[in-house]
Design a protein around this motif. Structure first.
Motif, PDB file in Angstrom:
ATOM      1  N   SER A  79       0.903  -1.152  -0.052  1.00 38.54           N
ATOM      2  CA  SER A  79      -0.007  -0.052   0.081  1.00 38.54           C
ATOM      3  C   SER A  79       0.814   1.290   0.166  1.00 38.54           C
ATOM      4  O   SER A  79       0.779   2.201  -0.526  1.00 38.54           O
ATOM      5  N   SER A  80       1.977   1.335   0.814  1.00 34.10           N
ATOM      6  CA  SER A  80       2.870   2.291   1.013  1.00 34.10           C
ATOM      7  C   SER A  80       3.663   2.414  -0.420  1.00 34.10           C
ATOM      8  O   SER A  80       3.570   3.716  -0.819  1.00 34.10           O
ATOM      9  N   MET A  81       3.989   1.530  -1.419  1.00 35.91           N
ATOM     10  CA  MET A  81       4.534   1.559  -2.573  1.00 35.91           C
ATOM     11  C   MET A  81       3.619   2.308  -3.615  1.00 35.91           C
ATOM     12  O   MET A  81       4.091   3.140  -4.444  1.00 35.91           O
ATOM     13  N   LYS A  82       2.243   1.850  -3.437  1.00 35.36           N
ATOM     14  CA  LYS A  82       1.644   2.571  -4.216  1.00 35.36           C
ATOM     15  C   LYS A  82       1.326   3.998  -4.120  1.00 35.36           C
ATOM     16  O   LYS A  82       1.314   4.856  -5.131  1.00 35.36           O
ATOM     17  N   LYS A  83       1.262   4.417  -2.841  1.00 35.01           N
ATOM     18  CA  LYS A  83       1.347   6.075  -2.586  1.00 35.01           C
ATOM     19  C   LYS A  83       2.396   6.758  -3.120  1.00 35.01           C
ATOM     20  O   LYS A  83       2.173   7.661  -3.587  1.00 35.01           O
TER      21      LYS A  83
END
Length: 200
Positions: free
Chosen positions: A165-169
């Motif tokens: 989820s963090s990488m998507k952000k």
């Protein structure tokens, strides 16, 4: 606390390598619109691991190790499953990341259960390694060993979901994720080949 640390380190070493479970949980963190939508896949994977660990420690591992035909059946089914999953991950990568297709709650749960309970590496690691390692402990020590192994699974899968989820952000290029999928598929096929060779 020796039993606890033994279980923690052992389980961490087994769950760390790239595998179908890890890839799936991570990919849901990336493709779901928010982190909460990825919870079904993460919870299902962690619960399946918990089930396998408890069954292995309760003695199922001894049953599997006693009967060679059970082990061979698990391996053959697992090899076929890995070949299929490699194909799915290789072909579905573009549609998942470029079109941001997110799996439904039902699809997440079913997929997570299948990659957890039909994964020969997960089954053999749990049965052959965790199950047999637990035999050296009794009573409260065995309980601590079990809790440590289960804790690693939950911490790891939630960590993968949060990382995805963090990488998507960070708005990393979709091509990076596509490359990750291709490499993951190759790794899964390589695992299937390695298991097939072990049967010969």
């Amino acid at each position: 606390m020796q039993a606890f640390f033994h279980g923690f380190i052992l389980a961490f070493g087994l769950i760390l390598p790239l595998g179908v479970q890890n890839i799936f949980v991570f990919s849901q963190g990336v493709t779901q619109p928010n982190i909460y939508k990825a919870l079904p896949a993460t919870l299902a994977a962690a619960l399946c691991d918990t089930l396998l660990i408890v069954l292995a420690i309760l003695g199922v591992s001894m049953l599997v190790l006693q009967f060679e035909w059970i082990r061979l059946t698990l391996l053959i089914v697992g090899i076929l499953f890995l070949c299929y999953m490699g194909k799915v991950i290789w072909n579905a990568g573009a549609s998942n990341f470029e079109n941001n297709r997110a799996l439904s709650l039902k699809e997440q749960v079913l997929f997570a259960i299948s990659v957890s309970l039909l994964n020969p590496h997960a089954l053999l690691d749990t049965v052959g390694v965790i199950g047999t390692s637990a035999l050296k402990y009794k009573g409260f020590d065995q309980t601590l060993f079990t809790v440590a192994c289960i804790s690693v699974s939950w911490i790891w899968f939630f960590g993968l979901m949060i990382t995805g989820s963090s990488m998507k952000k960070l708005q990393i290029s979709g091509k990076v994720f596509l490359l990750f999928n291709k490499l993951s598929a190759l790794f899964i096929w390589g695992t299937a080949i390695y298991l097939a060779i072990s049967l010969i």
